[in-house]
Design a protein around this motif. Structure first.
Motif, short mmCIF file in Angstrom:
data_model
loop_
_atom_site.label_atom_id
_atom_site.label_comp_id
_atom_site.label_asym_id
_atom_site.label_seq_id
_atom_site.Cartn_x
_atom_site.Cartn_y
_atom_site.Cartn_z
N GLN A 176 0.85 -1.36 -0.01
CA GLN A 176 0.00 0.07 -0.17
C GLN A 176 0.80 1.25 0.13
O GLN A 176 0.49 2.33 -0.63
CB GLN A 176 -0.83 -0.01 1.01
N ILE A 177 1.86 1.15 0.71
CA ILE A 177 2.74 2.37 0.87
C ILE A 177 3.56 2.85 -0.32
O ILE A 177 3.54 3.80 -0.91
CB ILE A 177 3.69 2.26 2.05
N PHE A 178 4.15 1.62 -0.93
CA PHE A 178 5.19 1.92 -1.91
C PHE A 178 4.54 1.56 -3.33
O PHE A 178 5.25 1.75 -4.42
CB PHE A 178 6.60 1.14 -1.72
N LYS A 179 3.39 0.90 -3.44
CA LYS A 179 2.58 0.66 -4.70
C LYS A 179 3.61 -0.52 -5.40
O LYS A 179 3.93 -0.48 -6.80
CB LYS A 179 2.50 1.68 -5.40
N VAL A 180 4.06 -1.51 -4.78
CA VAL A 180 4.99 -2.56 -5.28
C VAL A 180 4.26 -3.78 -4.98
O VAL A 180 3.47 -4.05 -4.21
CB VAL A 180 6.26 -2.50 -4.77
N LYS A 181 4.84 -4.87 -5.77
CA LYS A 181 4.49 -6.32 -5.44
C LYS A 181 5.41 -7.00 -4.56
O LYS A 181 6.67 -6.96 -4.97
CB LYS A 181 4.26 -7.12 -6.90
N VAL A 182 5.08 -7.55 -3.46
CA VAL A 182 5.88 -8.25 -2.46
C VAL A 182 5.83 -9.80 -2.73
O VAL A 182 4.82 -10.39 -2.90
CB VAL A 182 5.58 -7.90 -0.97
N THR A 183 6.92 -10.55 -2.86
CA THR A 183 6.83 -12.04 -3.08
C THR A 183 7.31 -12.73 -1.76
O THR A 183 6.35 -13.67 -1.53
CB THR A 183 8.07 -12.49 -3.85
N SER A 184 7.99 -12.16 -0.85
CA SER A 184 8.21 -12.67 0.57
C SER A 184 8.66 -11.83 1.52
O SER A 184 9.01 -10.75 1.16
CB SER A 184 9.34 -13.99 0.14
N VAL A 185 8.35 -12.27 2.74
CA VAL A 185 8.56 -11.29 3.86
C VAL A 185 9.16 -12.47 4.84
O VAL A 185 8.66 -13.31 5.19
CB VAL A 185 7.50 -10.82 4.54
N HIS A 186 10.49 -12.17 5.63
CA HIS A 186 10.99 -12.81 6.53
C HIS A 186 11.20 -11.89 7.71
O HIS A 186 11.55 -10.60 7.41
CB HIS A 186 12.42 -13.34 6.37
#
Length: 96
Positions: free
Chosen positions: A45-55
């Protein structure tokens, strides 16, 4: 739902995380109660990007002394976020 700016506190910019930025991985200090899905949606939402994974990692308390007084620095949580290949890069040094 929580505000995304309450979940993401600040980017962690060090020499090591600068090397990760070349691989489209970014490190953020996040709220200690946030989970991975909340972090993923907040970054999107903040950066308007697509996230693949979160650690995520919980950084432990560290002892700290001020003269004869001793105490602890607070524990905190950091998240390493990987972006997809088609996402734009996040620019933290635009004003430098």
């Amino acid at each position: 739902m929580k505000d995304p700016r309450d979940i993401i506190k600040r980017p962690v910019i060090t020499e090591r995380t600068s090397d990760l930025m070349a691989l489209k991985k970014y490190v953020f200090e996040v709220d200690i109660r946030a989970n991975k899905t909340e972090i993923k949606s907040a970054i999107e939402q903040i950066f308007k990007v697509k996230v693949t994974s979160v650690h995520t990692l919980r950084m432990p308390q560290k002892p700290k002394r001020y003269g004869k007084h001793s105490g602890f620095r607070p524990e905190w949580k950091k998240a390493i976020v990987a972006l997809s290949a088609e996402s734009k890069e996040l620019e933290f040094f635009e004003t430098v």
